[in-house]
Structures are given as structure tokens and as C-alpha cells.
Write an enzyme that holds these catalytic residues in place. Structure first.
Site, PDB file in Angstrom:
ATOM      1  N   LYS A   1       1.068  -0.943  -0.157  1.00  0.00           N
ATOM      2  CA  LYS A   1      -0.184  -0.272  -0.387  1.00  0.00           C
ATOM      3  C   LYS A   1       0.828   1.640  -0.121  1.00  0.00           C
ATOM      4  O   LYS A   1       2.007   1.223   0.164  1.00  0.00           O
ATOM      5  CB  LYS A   1      -0.645   0.309   0.820  1.00  0.00           C
ATOM      6  CG  LYS A   1      -1.674  -1.397   1.442  1.00  0.00           C
ATOM      7  CD  LYS A   1      -2.826  -1.243   0.431  1.00  0.00           C
ATOM      8  CE  LYS A   1      -3.652  -2.267   0.379  1.00  0.00           C
ATOM      9  NZ  LYS A   1      -3.352  -3.766   0.549  1.00  0.00           N
TER      10      LYS A   1
HETATM   11  C1  LIG Z   1      -4.845  -5.025   1.269  1.00  0.00           C
HETATM   12  C2  LIG Z   1      -6.528  -5.255   0.998  1.00  0.00           C
HETATM   13  C3  LIG Z   1      -7.132  -5.500   2.513  1.00  0.00           C
HETATM   14  C4  LIG Z   1      -6.013  -6.274   3.452  1.00  0.00           C
HETATM   15  O1  LIG Z   1      -5.585  -5.303   4.315  1.00  0.00           O
HETATM   16  P1  LIG Z   1      -4.349  -5.983   5.116  1.00  0.00           P
HETATM   17  O2  LIG Z   1      -3.664  -4.988   5.426  1.00  0.00           O
HETATM   18  O3  LIG Z   1      -3.524  -6.995   4.247  1.00  0.00           O
HETATM   19  O4  LIG Z   1      -4.808  -6.806   5.714  1.00  0.00           O
HETATM   20  C5  LIG Z   1      -8.016  -5.348   2.058  1.00  0.00           C
HETATM   21  N1  LIG Z   1      -9.135  -5.274   1.035  1.00  0.00           N
HETATM   22  C6  LIG Z   1      -8.120  -4.649   0.237  1.00  0.00           C
HETATM   23  C7  LIG Z   1      -9.047  -3.969  -0.466  1.00  0.00           C
HETATM   24  C8  LIG Z   1      -7.053  -4.332   0.062  1.00  0.00           C
HETATM   25  O5  LIG Z   1      -6.642  -3.845  -0.867  1.00  0.00           O
END
Ligand SMILES: *Cc1c(COP(=O)(O)O)cnc(C)c1O
Length: 376
Positions: free
Chosen positions: A181
Site C-alpha cells: 500500500k
Molecule cells: C490490502 C487490502 C486488504 C487487506 O489489508 P491487510 O492490511 O493486508 O489486511 C483489504 N481490502 C483491500 C481492498 C485491500 O486492498
């Protein structure tokens, strides 16, 4: 080889981690966690911000907070990460998938109302690529039917919808600081945003293993004990220290990503205008954070050859999300409401190009030239 992603790093993370190591408190809600949480509360203008070990955990907390019961129905797009659904499946909910809009790949807000039943408890819009869903009609529906809205803003930190930060519009919002992210807390991490103040007390309890320890630390009670359901949803101070380094450069990281995003968009303008590929749509209501640059090609077959071609030129491009309703488990845990026109078809055409904070002009040029060569 040009990787698909490099975890964001500002160069100051190790200094803050050193500081966290010497401050004598490593467990959750220490000084660095507090700094980050207050930063989010000011910056996003939300009621409360709680760091969590992941966005998955933030979504699980949200499901606990709205008290999802077995048999309740939760409406969401099928084109999303498994955690969006799992958080509610863990509480016994049934998932009702609704088709996406082909332009933004977000849930089609006009298809939500027909999917609402007596059992519906919540709508979970996912802000794909950090581009906001049409939140005004979604909130209007939720108010009319008495439903909760939990924003999966995993990809949406520093994006807005009509000048309101994503994650602060629904009753609750969940963000991710996973290393893929825009901002990371050292590989894994997340954030739960509470916008409806009536959830604050229970959010503290759920996050502290079902105890009122947060109140105890504030001197509001003279001992703490078991007062409700809960789990362990606090990240360590090391994660918060890593994140703090990134929050200090939040604008710079976003602007750098936007410059890379715009570089791609300029380079592919002709391909897009000639209809060779389709570019990402940017609705006027949403200011995005350049989480992702994607193109849509003709079909699955063309995507497979394109990704192979890019790999041979040293570029790692990826796709993601097999629509959840089409997975073996998704079929048993939910149903697709209405006609499925775009979810499968559009997801099979989508390819994501490398974007990371600090990507060099030369690296980006290699991606651009490899892609242009394919369509030449
Ligand atoms: C990355 C992501 C998640 C999960 O995030 P984590 O921090 O890895 O648990 C959930 N929903 C979406 C849309 C994502 O892109």
C-alpha cells in the site's frame, strides 16, 4: 528486473525504530502509536483512529462492532480482497455480492438497493485503486434502510470524495499499511477509523482483548477486567515507529506517486484515445492517491501475452482478485445479486503496472517502452 512494488521507505524509519527501542515500551498504544493515531484524527478529521495489526483486523473489529449475527447479510463488491468478506463470514454472515462499475471497478451504487433484504445489516464499499465510491447515494440508502456503512479504504489513504477523506464518510473505515500500500508500518499494519462516536467505547474494549484497560490507563476505573468480547488488535510500537516516519512525509509520498501515475497516463494517452487499451477513469468527485496504475486490455488472452511480454523485458506487471463469488469458498458463503455483467469480464482485462514511492524516471521509462513495444 523492475519489480511490481517496493515497500515505501523514507530513510528515517530506522531512526524512529531505534527511538522506540530505547523508550522502554514496545507493546501497543505507546508513544509512537499515540503520535500516529492523533495524526490521523487531526488529518482525517475523524472521531477516533485505532492502529491495528492489519486492515483485515480493522475489518474484523468493524464486524464485531456492528454486532453481526449468523445469517445477517452484508453487501459488497465481488471484485475485492478476501478479507473484505472474511471479516463478516467469521461472524456467520452471508455475503451478497453486487456488480461493479466498469469505469472505476468500484461497486455500482445503483445496484445496491435491489440487493437489500430484511437480513441486510451493512454495505461495504471498497475504494478500488484509492478512487472513491459514490458515497453520497450509498449513505442515503444506508440511512433510509437503517444499515451500517463500513468503508474498505485499504487502498485509500490520502484520497478524498467531495473533499472528505475516504474512510471518514461511513460509520467505520478500515485502512491497510501492508507493504504493497502507499504507506506501510513495516510490512503489515492497519487502521480502524471510528466516525460514529457511539462505537468508541466498545472499539477500545474489543481491541484490548475484551477488557476496559484503556479506561484504566486513563484513570477512569481503578482496575480493569473482562467486560466483553474482544481480541488482540494492537500493533507493536516498532510498527508504529515505522509508520510515523512515513506519515511525516505523507504529502511527499502521495505527490511522488501521483507524478509517476501521471507519467504513465501521458505516455499511454494515444493508446487510450485510439481505443487500443482502456485507462483508469477518474470521477470528478474523487481526488485519488495514485495507489495503482492499471490498464484494461482486450481480454484475458491478451492480458496473459502482455504480462509474459513485459516479464521478458524485465518488467513485473500483475493482476489480482479472482472475483470472490466465483471462488469455491465464495460460492458457499454468499450469492451474487442481480446480473453479473462486469465483475468477471472487467477483472480479466485488468493489468497493474509497477508503481512505488521513489521509482526512478529510467525505471518507469523501461515499463512504458516495453508496454508500447507490445502494442506496436
Ligand atoms: C490490502 C487490502 C486488504 C487487506 O489489508 P491487510 O492490511 O493486508 O489486511 C483489504 N481490502 C483491500 C481492498 C485491500 O486492498
Amino acid at each position: 528486473m523492475i519489480p511490481f512494488n517496493r515497500p515505501p521507505s523514507t530513510g528515517t524509519e530506522s531512526r524512529y525504530i531505534e527511538e522506540a527501542l530505547t523508550q522502554g515500551k514496545l507493546s501497543g498504544d505507546g508513544p509512537f502509536s499515540q503520535l500516529c493515531q492523533r495524526w490521523f484524527e487531526r488529518r482525517l478529521g475523524c472521531e477516533r483512529a485505532f492502529l491495528t495489526p492489519s486492515c483485515t483486523h480493522a475489518l474484523e473489529m468493524a464486524a464485531l462492532l456492528i454486532d453481526v449475527k449468523p445469517g445477517d447479510e452484508i453487501i459488497m463488491p465481488s471484485y475485492t480482497f478476501v478479507s473484505t468478506a472474511n471479516a463478516f463470514v467469521l461472524r456467520g454472515a452471508r455475503i451478497v455480492f453486487v456488480d461493479i462499475r466498469p469505469d472505476t471497478m468500484n461497486i455500482d451504487e445503483t445496484l445496491i438497493e435491489p440487493a437489500i433484504t430484511e437480513k441486510t445489516r451493512a454495505i461495504v464499499p471498497v475504494h478500488y485503486a484509492g478512487v472513491g465510491c459514490e458515497m453520497d447515494p450509498i449513505m442515503a440508502l444506508a440511512n433510509r434502510y437503517g444499515l451500517y456503512v463500513i468503508e474498505d479504504a485499504a487502498q485509500g489513504m490520502m484520497s478524498t470524495y467531495k473533499d472528505r477523506p475516504l474512510g471518514t464518510i461511513g460509520h467505520l473505515g478500515a485502512f491497510s499499511f501492508h507493504e504493497t500500500k502507499n504507506y506501510t508500518s513495516g510490512g503489515e499494519g492497519g487502521l480502524l477509523i471510528v466516525n460514529d462516536a457511539s462505537f468508541t467505547n466498545r472499539a477500545e474494549i474489543i481491541r484490548e482483548k475484551g477488557t476496559n484497560r484503556s479506561q484504566f490507563f486513563r484513570g477512569m476505573v481503578d482496575k480493569y477486567s473482562w467486560v466483553g468480547v474482544g481480541s488482540s488488535y494492537l500493533p507493536s510500537e516498532l510498527q508504529a515507529a515505522y509508520l510515523w516516519a512515513q506519515l511525516n512525509l505523507a504529502e511527499q509520498i502521495r505527490d511522488n506517486r501521483l507524478a509517476i501515475w501521471n507519467g504513465y497516463h501521458r505516455a499511454f494517452k494515444l493508446l487510450i484515445s485510439r481505443g487500443v487499451v482502456e485507462g483508469p477513469a477518474l470521477p470528478a468527485a474523487s481526488a485519488h492517491n495514485a495507489h495503482m496504475y492499471f490498464l484494461k486490455v482486450r481480454d484475458l488472452e491478451e492480458r496473459t501475452t502482455l504480462i509474459d511480454h513485459l516479464k521478458q523485458s524485465g518488467v513485473m506487471a500483475v493482476f489480482h482478485y479472482v472475483p470472490l463469488h466465483a471462488t469455491p469458498f465464495g460460492q458457499t458463503m454468499g450469492r451474487f445479486h442481480g446480473e453479473e455483467r462486469f465483475t468477471s469480464q472487467e477483472s480479466e482485462r485488468l493489468v497493474r503496472l509497477p508503481v512505488w514511492y521513489g521509482m526512478s524516471v529510467e525505471e518507469q521509462e523501461q515499463v512504458i517502452q516495453s508496454l508500447l513495444a507490445f502494442f506496436d
